[in-house]
Design an enzyme around this catalytic site. Sequence first.
Site, short mmCIF file in Angstrom:
data_model
loop_
_atom_site.label_atom_id
_atom_site.label_comp_id
_atom_site.label_asym_id
_atom_site.label_seq_id
_atom_site.Cartn_x
_atom_site.Cartn_y
_atom_site.Cartn_z
N ASP A 34 0.83 -1.21 0.00
CA ASP A 34 0.00 0.00 0.00
C ASP A 34 0.87 1.25 0.00
O ASP A 34 0.37 2.36 -0.15
CB ASP A 34 -0.99 0.00 1.15
CG ASP A 34 -0.34 -0.18 2.52
OD1 ASP A 34 0.90 -0.11 2.61
OD2 ASP A 34 -1.08 -0.39 3.50
N SER A 35 2.19 1.07 0.12
CA SER A 35 3.12 2.18 -0.06
C SER A 35 3.02 2.75 -1.47
O SER A 35 3.49 3.85 -1.75
CB SER A 35 4.56 1.71 0.20
OG SER A 35 4.83 0.49 -0.48
N ASP A 73 -0.85 -6.08 -0.15
CA ASP A 73 -1.48 -5.50 1.04
C ASP A 73 -2.98 -5.41 0.82
O ASP A 73 -3.45 -5.23 -0.31
CB ASP A 73 -0.94 -4.08 1.29
CG ASP A 73 0.30 -4.08 2.15
OD1 ASP A 73 0.36 -4.86 3.11
OD2 ASP A 73 1.22 -3.29 1.85
N LYS A 103 -1.69 -9.45 2.72
CA LYS A 103 -1.01 -9.01 3.94
C LYS A 103 -1.91 -8.11 4.76
O LYS A 103 -2.53 -7.19 4.21
CB LYS A 103 0.30 -8.29 3.61
CG LYS A 103 1.10 -7.90 4.87
CD LYS A 103 2.52 -7.53 4.54
CE LYS A 103 2.65 -6.13 4.00
NZ LYS A 103 2.31 -5.09 5.02
N GLU A 105 -2.01 -5.79 8.44
CA GLU A 105 -1.24 -5.19 9.51
C GLU A 105 -1.91 -5.39 10.87
O GLU A 105 -3.14 -5.37 10.96
CB GLU A 105 -1.06 -3.69 9.26
CG GLU A 105 -0.20 -3.35 8.06
CD GLU A 105 0.03 -1.85 7.91
OE1 GLU A 105 0.66 -1.47 6.93
OE2 GLU A 105 -0.44 -1.08 8.78
N GLU A 173 8.42 -4.63 11.25
CA GLU A 173 8.96 -3.37 10.75
C GLU A 173 9.39 -2.44 11.89
O GLU A 173 8.66 -2.25 12.86
CB GLU A 173 7.92 -2.65 9.89
CG GLU A 173 8.41 -1.32 9.33
CD GLU A 173 7.46 -0.68 8.34
OE1 GLU A 173 7.75 0.44 7.87
OE2 GLU A 173 6.43 -1.30 8.02
#
Length: 275
Positions: A34-35, A73, A103, A105, A173
């Site tokens: 999602d970056s 993501d 993915k 978070e 991270e």
Amino acid sequence: MKTRREPIVMVTAYDYATARVAERAAVDMVLVGDSGAQVVLGHSSTVQITVEELLVLSAAVRRGTRHAFLVSDLPFGSTELSDEQAIATAVRFVKEAGVDAVKLEGGSPPRLARIRAIVDAGIPVVGHVGLTPQTAVALGGLRAQGRTAESAARLVREALAVQDAGASVLVIEAVPAAVVGAVLPALRIPVIGIGAGAADGQVLVMHDLLGITEGTTAKFVKTYASIGGDMAAGVAVYASEVRSGAFPGVDNHYAATAEAIAAARAELANHRADV
């Protein structure tokens, strides 16, 4: 690879071109992060990317990826409401974009429920703990986690809980290497670090490691090329040659026969006569 103690190489990609770069470099895993909200779409944070946008990026990366394990993501807001919403979103990424895993978070109880639900639906999940950019505001901003006793203990709890919930891989991270090293022996699943010391593998954002990202990058980033500067310099030379008339040159022209030129001139003459 974890069992054989072979380091796992993971990198982000966001389109067909960057996917081909990752494929040619023979990386093991590719993450459509999602970056992409920031490095591709120009947003200020990861939370602004939509499901539809990330599906387009993921499908493009799938077309350029043949051998690497492909992960996407799940965007902020696409899994938070319910297990049913999370499953439906994950299914779209598998069916429409062809990813191998999704993915998520976080390691809170609601996030663990989502992981279990998606895994029960038959879709592999990659977990993500430590600094979680989608909820960075709640963590005090984009800053390292696990640096206090409370934060380190939470990191351990969440890492173990994500594993127990059924995640196949775990990204950690921005956590001190010593804290990660303490929990690593208890984790059976592969651990991919990003600013987390020597884990089972590493991941970096493609634009960061190639020097395309403008401005300051995170402390954990290492730049392996200066592509951004080379790209800007190349475009600047192109612009200069266009403005000076040096481009296009004769070598950039297509040849035409005398007959073709004569026919074009005759057609123009007819057009003028008609007018």
